[in-house]
Design a protein around this motif. Structure first.
Motif, PDB file in Angstrom:
ATOM      1  N   ARG A  20       5.790   8.315   5.382  1.00  8.89           N
ATOM      2  CA  ARG A  20       4.593   8.024   6.168  1.00  8.89           C
ATOM      3  C   ARG A  20       3.792   6.879   5.563  1.00  8.89           C
ATOM      4  NH1 ARG A  20       2.376  11.233  10.213  1.00  8.89           N
ATOM      5  NH2 ARG A  20       4.052  12.370  11.247  1.00  8.89           N
ATOM      6  N   LEU A  21       3.754   6.815   4.249  1.00 11.32           N
ATOM      7  CA  LEU A  21       2.981   5.763   3.597  1.00 11.32           C
ATOM      8  C   LEU A  21       3.699   4.417   3.601  1.00 11.32           C
ATOM      9  CD1 LEU A  21       1.525   7.543   0.429  1.00 11.32           C
ATOM     10  CD2 LEU A  21       0.327   6.947   2.532  1.00 11.32           C
ATOM     11  N   ALA A  22       5.009   4.441   3.685  1.00 12.44           N
ATOM     12  CA  ALA A  22       5.796   3.220   3.531  1.00 12.44           C
ATOM     13  C   ALA A  22       5.397   2.150   4.538  1.00 12.44           C
ATOM     14  CB  ALA A  22       7.281   3.539   3.665  1.00 12.44           C
ATOM     15  N   ALA A  23       4.942   1.011   4.021  1.00 13.66           N
ATOM     16  CA  ALA A  23       4.536  -0.123   4.843  1.00 13.66           C
ATOM     17  C   ALA A  23       4.442  -1.336   3.935  1.00 13.66           C
ATOM     18  CB  ALA A  23       3.197   0.153   5.525  1.00 13.66           C
ATOM     19  N   SER A  24       4.246  -2.494   4.518  1.00  9.17           N
ATOM     20  CA  SER A  24       4.266  -3.734   3.740  1.00  9.17           C
ATOM     21  C   SER A  24       3.105  -3.848   2.760  1.00  9.17           C
ATOM     22  CB  SER A  24       4.255  -4.938   4.684  1.00  9.17           C
ATOM     23  OG  SER A  24       3.106  -4.911   5.520  1.00  9.17           O
ATOM     24  N   ASP A  25       2.054  -3.050   2.939  1.00  3.60           N
ATOM     25  CA  ASP A  25       0.910  -3.124   2.035  1.00  3.60           C
ATOM     26  C   ASP A  25       0.928  -2.004   0.993  1.00  3.60           C
ATOM     27  OD1 ASP A  25       0.431  -1.047   3.808  1.00  3.60           O
ATOM     28  OD2 ASP A  25      -1.703  -1.482   4.041  1.00  3.60           O
ATOM     29  N   GLN A  26       2.081  -1.346   0.819  1.00  2.00           N
ATOM     30  CA  GLN A  26       2.174  -0.185  -0.064  1.00  2.00           C
ATOM     31  C   GLN A  26       3.169  -0.401  -1.202  1.00  2.00           C
ATOM     32  OE1 GLN A  26       0.339   2.792   0.357  1.00  2.00           O
ATOM     33  NE2 GLN A  26      -0.747   1.568   1.902  1.00  2.00           N
ATOM     34  N   CYS A  27       2.762   0.029  -2.403  1.00  2.00           N
ATOM     35  CA  CYS A  27       3.652   0.122  -3.562  1.00  2.00           C
ATOM     36  C   CYS A  27       3.804   1.602  -3.890  1.00  2.00           C
ATOM     37  CB  CYS A  27       3.066  -0.609  -4.768  1.00  2.00           C
ATOM     38  SG  CYS A  27       2.864  -2.385  -4.547  1.00  2.00           S
ATOM     39  N   LEU A  28       5.022   2.102  -3.885  1.00  5.85           N
ATOM     40  CA  LEU A  28       5.267   3.524  -4.071  1.00  5.85           C
ATOM     41  C   LEU A  28       6.121   3.781  -5.308  1.00  5.85           C
ATOM     42  CD1 LEU A  28       6.220   4.480  -0.381  1.00  5.85           C
ATOM     43  CD2 LEU A  28       3.945   4.518  -1.442  1.00  5.85           C
ATOM     44  N   MET A  29       5.617   4.631  -6.184  1.00 12.81           N
ATOM     45  CA  MET A  29       6.404   5.144  -7.305  1.00 12.81           C
ATOM     46  C   MET A  29       6.830   6.553  -6.935  1.00 12.81           C
ATOM     47  SD  MET A  29       7.868   4.950 -10.246  1.00 12.81           S
ATOM     48  CE  MET A  29       7.189   3.588 -11.225  1.00 12.81           C
ATOM     49  N   ALA A  53      11.127   0.112   5.367  1.00  8.79           N
ATOM     50  CA  ALA A  53       9.866   0.128   6.114  1.00  8.79           C
ATOM     51  C   ALA A  53       8.890  -0.929   5.596  1.00  8.79           C
ATOM     52  CB  ALA A  53       9.229   1.507   6.046  1.00  8.79           C
ATOM     53  N   GLY A  54       9.272  -1.643   4.532  1.00  4.59           N
ATOM     54  CA  GLY A  54       8.456  -2.740   4.029  1.00  4.59           C
ATOM     55  C   GLY A  54       7.752  -2.498   2.721  1.00  4.59           C
ATOM     56  N   ALA A  55       7.817  -1.280   2.184  1.00  6.22           N
ATOM     57  CA  ALA A  55       7.105  -0.960   0.943  1.00  6.22           C
ATOM     58  C   ALA A  55       7.860  -1.485  -0.278  1.00  6.22           C
ATOM     59  CB  ALA A  55       6.919   0.549   0.813  1.00  6.22           C
ATOM     60  N   ARG A  56       7.118  -1.766  -1.338  1.00  5.84           N
ATOM     61  CA  ARG A  56       7.720  -1.988  -2.648  1.00  5.84           C
ATOM     62  C   ARG A  56       7.894  -0.621  -3.285  1.00  5.84           C
ATOM     63  NH1 ARG A  56       4.152  -5.789  -6.163  1.00  5.84           N
ATOM     64  NH2 ARG A  56       5.917  -5.424  -7.600  1.00  5.84           N
ATOM     65  N   VAL A  57       9.067  -0.346  -3.805  1.00 10.23           N
ATOM     66  CA  VAL A  57       9.379   1.005  -4.278  1.00 10.23           C
ATOM     67  C   VAL A  57      10.072   0.972  -5.629  1.00 10.23           C
ATOM     68  CG1 VAL A  57      10.593   3.161  -3.762  1.00 10.23           C
ATOM     69  CG2 VAL A  57       9.639   1.801  -1.890  1.00 10.23           C
ATOM     70  N   GLU A  58       9.642   1.878  -6.505  1.00  5.38           N
ATOM     71  CA  GLU A  58      10.360   2.170  -7.743  1.00  5.38           C
ATOM     72  C   GLU A  58      10.585   3.676  -7.794  1.00  5.38           C
ATOM     73  OE1 GLU A  58      11.596   0.160  -9.982  1.00  5.38           O
ATOM     74  OE2 GLU A  58      10.767  -1.702  -9.157  1.00  5.38           O
ATOM     75  N   CYS A  59      11.667   4.083  -8.419  1.00  4.57           N
ATOM     76  CA  CYS A  59      11.974   5.506  -8.563  1.00  4.57           C
ATOM     77  C   CYS A  59      12.004   5.877 -10.042  1.00  4.57           C
ATOM     78  CB  CYS A  59      13.314   5.837  -7.923  1.00  4.57           C
ATOM     79  SG  CYS A  59      13.356   5.595  -6.140  1.00  4.57           S
ATOM     80  N   SER A  60      11.531   7.067 -10.353  1.00  4.47           N
ATOM     81  CA  SER A  60      11.498   7.547 -11.730  1.00  4.47           C
ATOM     82  C   SER A  60      11.927   9.002 -11.754  1.00  4.47           C
ATOM     83  CB  SER A  60      10.078   7.406 -12.291  1.00  4.47           C
ATOM     84  OG  SER A  60      10.001   7.920 -13.614  1.00  4.47           O
ATOM     85  N   THR A  61      12.613   9.394 -12.812  1.00  6.60           N
ATOM     86  CA  THR A  61      13.027  10.785 -12.952  1.00  6.60           C
ATOM     87  C   THR A  61      12.556  11.341 -14.290  1.00  6.60           C
ATOM     88  OG1 THR A  61      15.158  10.154 -13.922  1.00  6.60           O
ATOM     89  CG2 THR A  61      15.076  10.434 -11.527  1.00  6.60           C
TER      90      THR A  61
END
Length: 219
Positions: A20-29, A53-61
């Motif tokens: 839902r948050l994913a968009a071009s103005d969002q950075c998601l960890m 969807a345009g978001a910048r995304v990083e994944c962490s475990t």
């Protein structure tokens, strides 16, 4: 760009919030436990979906039950994107064992993942969250902290979620002067991803479970 940390991001409500948050103005960890290959692949798949969807995304475990994991997550987010604007803490699990079947270690793990890691996560990001009125903290609780029946008590999960809600209420008061907010969301029966542990079938919940993909925005 708005920077958000989402725990429990590999599946269920956490993944739904990320979508839902994913968009071009969002950075998601996006954080997931990543304890096995399947879990890691789920996390990566949600990340890929959010990128499309345009978001910048990083994944962490990492295991949020371990002290320091949440603080490291904040540090990794700052390194990747900058100051943290929002935290959505959806990490958790339903422990179906009854009161007499639980060990102290079982209880401590529930509290560590759901409540203690929330405290560590927010405390580590507090200077970011309170720098203006835009800071947002959302904790995903559960109906199990409020509904008790002979066949459904979930003592470990219920106690941990109740503790989480108490922490959120205290945090909201302490954040008030900055304009930042803290809220707990208490879902009822929710359809989980097919095949996942704890998922309810339509007959079990009368077909009334809300879809995890229908979770409201938490911007």
């Amino acid at each position: 760009m708005r920077v958000s940390i989402i725990t429990g991001g590999a599946a269920g409500i956490g993944a739904a919030v990320a979508r839902r948050l994913a968009a071009s103005d969002q950075c998601l960890m996006l954080h997931g436990q990543g304890a096995d290959a399947a879990g890691l692949e789920r996390l990566k798949a949600v990340g890929a979906e959010c990128r499309r969807a345009g978001a910048r995304v990083e994944c962490s475990t990492g295991d949020l039950a371990s002290a320091g994991t949440a603080a490291e997550l904040v540090g990794a987010t700052r390194a990747a994107f900058g100051a943290v604007d929002a935290i959505v803490h959806a990490a958790g699990f339903a422990d179906r064992r009854g009161f007499l079947q639980l060990s102290r270690a079982d209880l401590e793990r529930s509290f560590a993942v759901m409540a203690a890691s929330f405290h560590e996560l927010v405390s580590s990001a507090l200077s970011d969250l309170t720098r203006d009125a835009g800071g947002r903290v959302v904790a995903i609780s559960s109906f199990v902290a409020h509904r008790f029946t002979p066949t459904s008590t979930y003592p470990a999960s219920a106690a941990a979620k109740a503790a989480l809600e108490a922490l959120v209420k205290c945090l909201a008061i302490e954040l008030a002067k900055s304009g930042a907010t803290a809220n707990a969301v208490v879902p009822g029966f929710t359809r989980k991803d097919a095949g996942r542990f704890g998922a309810l079938d339509a007959q079990a919940n009368g077909g009334q479970g809300q879809s995890a993909r229908a979770t409201s925005r938490a911007r």
